[in-house]
Write a protein that holds these residues in place. Structure first.
Motif, PDB file in Angstrom:
ATOM      1  N   GLY A 299       0.861  -1.301  -0.010  1.00 41.59           N
ATOM      2  CA  GLY A 299       0.058   0.089  -0.095  1.00 41.59           C
ATOM      3  C   GLY A 299       0.941   1.326   0.008  1.00 41.59           C
ATOM      4  N   ALA A 300       1.936   1.014  -1.035  1.00 44.11           N
ATOM      5  CA  ALA A 300       2.875   2.243  -1.055  1.00 44.11           C
ATOM      6  C   ALA A 300       2.675   3.384  -1.847  1.00 44.11           C
TER       7      ALA A 300
ATOM      8  N   ARG B 222       0.397   5.977  -1.922  1.00 45.76           N
ATOM      9  CA  ARG B 222       0.231   7.375  -1.447  1.00 45.76           C
ATOM     10  C   ARG B 222       0.280   7.229   0.127  1.00 45.76           C
TER      11      ARG B 222
ATOM     12  N   ILE C 109       0.739   7.392   4.066  1.00 48.10           N
ATOM     13  CA  ILE C 109       1.533   6.881   5.110  1.00 48.10           C
ATOM     14  C   ILE C 109       2.560   5.780   4.517  1.00 48.10           C
ATOM     15  N   GLY C 110       2.126   4.931   3.613  1.00 46.23           N
ATOM     16  CA  GLY C 110       2.847   4.028   2.965  1.00 46.23           C
ATOM     17  C   GLY C 110       3.848   4.533   2.045  1.00 46.23           C
TER      18      GLY C 110
ATOM     19  N   ARG D  22      -1.457  -1.032  -6.241  1.00 47.12           N
ATOM     20  CA  ARG D  22      -2.420  -1.613  -7.183  1.00 47.12           C
ATOM     21  C   ARG D  22      -1.876  -1.308  -8.517  1.00 47.12           C
TER      22      ARG D  22
ATOM     23  N   VAL E 165      -4.218  -6.119  -2.560  1.00 43.16           N
ATOM     24  CA  VAL E 165      -4.203  -6.876  -1.349  1.00 43.16           C
ATOM     25  C   VAL E 165      -5.510  -7.688  -1.304  1.00 43.16           C
ATOM     26  N   THR E 166      -6.654  -7.449  -1.988  1.00 43.00           N
ATOM     27  CA  THR E 166      -7.686  -8.327  -2.110  1.00 43.00           C
ATOM     28  C   THR E 166      -7.672  -9.420  -2.829  1.00 43.00           C
TER      29      THR E 166
ATOM     30  N   CYS F 213       0.138  -1.568   5.142  1.00 44.43           N
ATOM     31  CA  CYS F 213      -0.315  -0.204   5.228  1.00 44.43           C
ATOM     32  C   CYS F 213      -1.643   0.223   4.605  1.00 44.43           C
TER      33      CYS F 213
ATOM     34  N   SER G 101      -3.209  -0.314  11.826  1.00 44.26           N
ATOM     35  CA  SER G 101      -4.538  -0.426  12.577  1.00 44.26           C
ATOM     36  C   SER G 101      -4.937   1.268  12.772  1.00 44.26           C
TER      37      SER G 101
ATOM     38  N   PRO H  21      -1.373   5.549  13.692  1.00 45.52           N
ATOM     39  CA  PRO H  21      -0.506   6.663  13.039  1.00 45.52           C
ATOM     40  C   PRO H  21      -0.817   7.857  13.852  1.00 45.52           C
TER      41      PRO H  21
ATOM     42  N   VAL I 232      -3.986  11.804  10.405  1.00 47.57           N
ATOM     43  CA  VAL I 232      -2.898  12.054   9.384  1.00 47.57           C
ATOM     44  C   VAL I 232      -3.299  12.690   8.296  1.00 47.57           C
TER      45      VAL I 232
ATOM     46  N   THR J 270      -3.821  12.842   4.943  1.00 47.51           N
ATOM     47  CA  THR J 270      -3.772  11.911   3.921  1.00 47.51           C
ATOM     48  C   THR J 270      -5.170  11.920   3.187  1.00 47.51           C
ATOM     49  N   ASP J 271      -5.378  11.293   2.069  1.00 44.76           N
ATOM     50  CA  ASP J 271      -6.552  11.137   1.480  1.00 44.76           C
ATOM     51  C   ASP J 271      -7.752  10.668   2.147  1.00 44.76           C
TER      52      ASP J 271
HETATM   53  N1  NAP Z   1      -4.765   9.085   7.769  1.00 44.95           N
HETATM   54  C1  NAP Z   1      -5.087   8.603   8.944  1.00 44.95           C
HETATM   55  O1  NAP Z   1      -5.477   9.618   9.676  1.00 44.95           O
HETATM   56  C2  NAP Z   1      -5.071   7.386   9.501  1.00 44.95           C
HETATM   57  C3  NAP Z   1      -5.709   7.230  10.882  1.00 44.95           C
HETATM   58  C4  NAP Z   1      -5.545   5.859  11.308  1.00 44.95           C
HETATM   59  C5  NAP Z   1      -5.172   4.785  10.493  1.00 44.95           C
HETATM   60  N2  NAP Z   1      -4.863   5.052   9.305  1.00 44.95           N
HETATM   61  C6  NAP Z   1      -4.479   4.044   8.758  1.00 44.95           C
HETATM   62  O2  NAP Z   1      -3.119   4.013   7.915  1.00 44.95           O
HETATM   63  C7  NAP Z   1      -3.084   3.195   6.542  1.00 44.95           C
HETATM   64  C8  NAP Z   1      -2.686   4.185   5.648  1.00 44.95           C
HETATM   65  O3  NAP Z   1      -3.841   5.043   5.172  1.00 44.95           O
HETATM   66  P1  NAP Z   1      -3.449   6.501   4.713  1.00 44.95           P
HETATM   67  O4  NAP Z   1      -4.003   7.613   5.775  1.00 44.95           O
HETATM   68  O5  NAP Z   1      -1.923   6.723   4.179  1.00 44.95           O
HETATM   69  O6  NAP Z   1      -4.355   6.411   3.481  1.00 44.95           O
HETATM   70  P2  NAP Z   1      -4.413   6.840   1.869  1.00 44.95           P
HETATM   71  O7  NAP Z   1      -3.481   7.882   1.720  1.00 44.95           O
HETATM   72  O8  NAP Z   1      -5.933   6.705   1.383  1.00 44.95           O
HETATM   73  O9  NAP Z   1      -3.718   5.677   1.137  1.00 44.95           O
HETATM   74  C9  NAP Z   1      -4.306   4.353   1.155  1.00 44.95           C
HETATM   75  C10 NAP Z   1      -3.428   3.444   0.487  1.00 44.95           C
HETATM   76  O10 NAP Z   1      -4.035   2.107   0.484  1.00 44.95           O
HETATM   77  C11 NAP Z   1      -4.179   1.580  -0.804  1.00 44.95           C
HETATM   78  N3  NAP Z   1      -5.033   0.624  -1.147  1.00 44.95           N
HETATM   79  C12 NAP Z   1      -6.431   0.656  -0.920  1.00 44.95           C
HETATM   80  N4  NAP Z   1      -7.077  -0.488  -1.065  1.00 44.95           N
HETATM   81  C13 NAP Z   1      -6.153  -1.241  -1.681  1.00 44.95           C
HETATM   82  C14 NAP Z   1      -5.972  -2.643  -2.154  1.00 44.95           C
HETATM   83  N5  NAP Z   1      -7.415  -3.087  -2.399  1.00 44.95           N
HETATM   84  N6  NAP Z   1      -4.942  -3.057  -2.503  1.00 44.95           N
HETATM   85  C15 NAP Z   1      -3.743  -2.583  -2.530  1.00 44.95           C
HETATM   86  N7  NAP Z   1      -3.715  -1.233  -1.928  1.00 44.95           N
HETATM   87  C16 NAP Z   1      -4.818  -0.578  -1.655  1.00 44.95           C
HETATM   88  C17 NAP Z   1      -4.145   2.741  -1.621  1.00 44.95           C
HETATM   89  O11 NAP Z   1      -3.651   2.399  -2.949  1.00 44.95           O
HETATM   90  P3  NAP Z   1      -4.344   3.262  -4.192  1.00 44.95           P
HETATM   91  O12 NAP Z   1      -3.484   4.474  -4.735  1.00 44.95           O
HETATM   92  O13 NAP Z   1      -4.157   2.151  -5.327  1.00 44.95           O
HETATM   93  O14 NAP Z   1      -5.654   3.593  -4.188  1.00 44.95           O
HETATM   94  C18 NAP Z   1      -3.287   3.738  -1.053  1.00 44.95           C
HETATM   95  O15 NAP Z   1      -1.953   3.465  -1.281  1.00 44.95           O
HETATM   96  C19 NAP Z   1      -4.519   2.649   6.551  1.00 44.95           C
HETATM   97  O16 NAP Z   1      -4.474   1.362   6.789  1.00 44.95           O
HETATM   98  C20 NAP Z   1      -5.451   3.404   7.442  1.00 44.95           C
HETATM   99  O17 NAP Z   1      -6.390   2.804   7.817  1.00 44.95           O
HETATM  100  C21 NAP Z   1      -4.945   6.142   8.794  1.00 44.95           C
END
Ligand code: NAP
Length: 261
Positions: free
Chosen positions: A9-10, A12, A14-15, A34, A60-61, A87, A157, A206, A209, A211-212
């Motif tokens: 999940g790299a 965008r 946090i990844g 993906r 990842v699905t 991630c 998580s 985390p 954060v 992010t999207d």
């Molecule tokens: N941001 C926060 O405030 C927050 C708070 C608590 C926990 N988290 C956790 O932190 C982690 C990272 O979140 P983020 O904030 O960095 O979110 P994000 O910017 O929305 O990024 C989500 C990432 O997940 C990938 N993804 C989604 N579905 C997928 C799939 N089926 N297979 C592979 N990759 C997939 C996306 O890829 P695509 O580019 O292909 O869509 C993207 O790289 C998540 O597990 C989230 O639950 C985030």
């Protein structure tokens, strides 16, 4: 010694920031996403870091994607993985968590669980053996004299996945899938903690954060409580760097506090 890290999940958020941090530490990074063709930030990192970053296609699905990525990593890492960060995550298919039962659907529950909870377990199925062979080196301080680092598996998580902490309700798909992910972390810590080479498995929150994923809710978050990806990943790396075998199976917040399941 080469260290190998995989960020699932790299593309965008946090990844992507984990990839930047690990590359700056000279780790060889397997960055999965993906759609590699559309992952422009990862392609930019490839121009900067060359062969130290491998961009691999992985939804990842899809178990077949995980299996294919594992074959590639095995052949290009001498079969050893020091760090795996799961991630990828989603809030809900609509981008907003359910506010009440009337918003709940089988399809959204199932897609969210598939991504947030089933995916990381299947990652462990295919990468667990490589992790057991890893030495846990990813640019951190060497272990104390006479001791050895273990490889680390991180499941990203969220605080809202804590059953104990749930005072507000709502967000059925996200909360339930992260609670299930935390159970996976505990189970993995037991199975991958057996034998001589143990893998430390943790769930991490985390913080909120920028992010999207969190974007629909930014208005309600005080500025100092909305972390940059850089700040969040710095905090999380400090926790990861200092993990020891006593902490496997646990759930930590960005500030190092242990969270209740
Ligand atoms: N941001 C926060 O405030 C927050 C708070 C608590 C926990 N988290 C956790 O932190 C982690 C990272 O979140 P983020 O904030 O960095 O979110 P994000 O910017 O929305 O990024 C989500 C990432 O997940 C990938 N993804 C989604 N579905 C997928 C799939 N089926 N297979 C592979 N990759 C997939 C996306 O890829 P695509 O580019 O292909 O869509 C993207 O790289 C998540 O597990 C989230 O639950 C985030």
């Amino acid at each position: 010694m080469t260290s190998n890290a995989l960020v699932q999940g790299a593309s965008r958020g946090i990844g992507l920031q984990f990839c930047r941090t690990l590359l700056a530490r000279n780790a060889v990074v397997f960055a999965t996403c993906r759609n590699p063709e559309q992952a422009n930030e990862l392609k930019g990192l490839q121009q900067q870091y060359g062969r130290n970053i491998n961009i691999l296609q992985l939804d990842v699905t899809k178990e077949g994607d995980i299996q294919n990525a594992a074959k590639y990593v095995e052949q290009n890492s001498e079969g050893k993985l020091d760090l795996l960060i799961n991630c990828a995550g989603m809030l809900h298919t609509s981008g907003r968590g359910e506010t009440s039962l009337r918003d709940v659907s089988h399809q959204a529950l199932s897609t969210t669980f598939s991504t947030n909870a089933f995916g990381p377990v299947l990652m462990a199925k295919y990468f667990g053996a490589m992790m057991k062979k890893g030495s846990g080196s990813f640019g951190r301080q060497p272990a104390e004299k006479g001791k050895q680092h273990s490889s680390v598996l991180v499941n990203m998580s969220a605080k809202v996945g804590s059953i104990t902490d749930n005072a507000l309700g709502g967000w059925y798909s996200y909360r339930m899938s992260k609670a299930a992910l935390n159970m996976a972390t505990k189970n993995l810590s037991i199975e991958l903690g057996r034998g001589r080479n143990k893998v430390i498995c943790v769930s991490l929150h985390p913080g909120t954060v920028d992010t999207d994923l969190s974007r629909p809710y930014h208005k309600g978050v005080p500025k100092d409580k909305l972390f940059s990806t850089e700040y969040s990943v710095d905090c999380l790396m400090k926790i990861i760097d200092n993990l020891d075998s006593q902490q496997t199976g646990k759930y930590f917040s960005w500030d190092g506090q242990e969270m209740p399941f």
